[in-house]
Enzyme design. Sequence first.
Site, PDB file in Angstrom:
ATOM      1  N   ILE A   1      22.186 -28.755   5.487  1.00 57.97           N
ATOM      2  CA  ILE A   1      23.338 -29.613   5.773  1.00 57.97           C
ATOM      3  C   ILE A   1      23.282 -29.865   7.277  1.00 57.97           C
ATOM      4  O   ILE A   1      23.164 -28.926   8.073  1.00 57.97           O
ATOM      5  CB  ILE A   1      24.672 -28.958   5.336  1.00 57.97           C
ATOM      6  CG1 ILE A   1      25.856 -29.900   5.613  1.00 57.97           C
ATOM      7  CG2 ILE A   1      24.905 -27.601   5.961  1.00 57.97           C
ATOM      8  CD1 ILE A   1      27.171 -29.431   4.987  1.00 57.97           C
ATOM      9  N   SER A   2      23.283 -31.133   7.670  1.00 60.38           N
ATOM     10  CA  SER A   2      23.029 -31.474   9.075  1.00 60.38           C
ATOM     11  C   SER A   2      24.120 -30.933   9.998  1.00 60.38           C
ATOM     12  O   SER A   2      25.268 -30.716   9.595  1.00 60.38           O
ATOM     13  CB  SER A   2      22.958 -33.001   9.252  1.00 60.38           C
ATOM     14  OG  SER A   2      21.785 -33.512   8.688  1.00 60.38           O
ATOM     15  N   GLN A   3      23.734 -30.750  11.254  1.00 56.80           N
ATOM     16  CA  GLN A   3      24.675 -30.382  12.305  1.00 56.80           C
ATOM     17  C   GLN A   3      25.758 -31.475  12.395  1.00 56.80           C
ATOM     18  O   GLN A   3      25.436 -32.669  12.399  1.00 56.80           O
ATOM     19  CB  GLN A   3      23.896 -30.296  13.617  1.00 56.80           C
ATOM     20  CG  GLN A   3      24.719 -29.923  14.819  1.00 56.80           C
ATOM     21  CD  GLN A   3      23.864 -29.946  16.087  1.00 56.80           C
ATOM     22  OE1 GLN A   3      22.652 -30.123  16.034  1.00 56.80           O
ATOM     23  NE2 GLN A   3      24.499 -29.795  17.225  1.00 56.80           N
TER      24      GLN A   3
END
Length: 213
Positions: A63-65
Amino acid sequence: MKDTHKHQGLRNQLVATIVEKGITDENVLKAIAAVPRHLFMDSGFENFAYQDKAFPIAADQTISQPYTVAFQTELLQVKPTDKILEIGTGSGYQTAVLLEIGARVYTIERQKELFKKTKIFLPKLSYKPKKIIFGDGYKGLPEEAPFDGIIVTAGAPYVPKPLLSQLKIGGRLVIPVGDKVQIMTLFVRTGEKDFEKLELGDFKFVPMLKEKN
């Protein structure tokens, strides 16, 4: 699936963090403040959900930053009712941010496990993309083109031509390009065959899966 006042307080702190890092688009900030990121993560990571970091999810993906999500979304300049194609549904967090802004989202995922999970999960939180497709992001979605914006959420070794061709004139493609480290790249379609290109710094993404034969 609870979203408490404590979670909202942590989201507000996260918004303050990404403002300090330079995000200014009010629609993007409101969306980050609204989306319950902890629900998109494994319960073991829940206490870390509002740190500005990427975390593992299923199928060796991440899950992206939140800053990266906000940065890419700000580059897209999304307006309500814009037609947006997302390459790499993943956990659905970026999808939810786009939907919070009011975009009409079409999203493609290559990992079967993630596709099945996210297709069921997003509507449970009342996030309803126009389409969630199991397919090849390199090909885009020609039957629904043209798009106001296209966002790629995995590192692409090169820029797939079909994605450029599926933009409206004036449309924007945001794509991290490169192998080990990616350069965030923005293409703006200025004419039938003309594009402006901007390179906007180094990022690190999981790789975009190679094309199917």
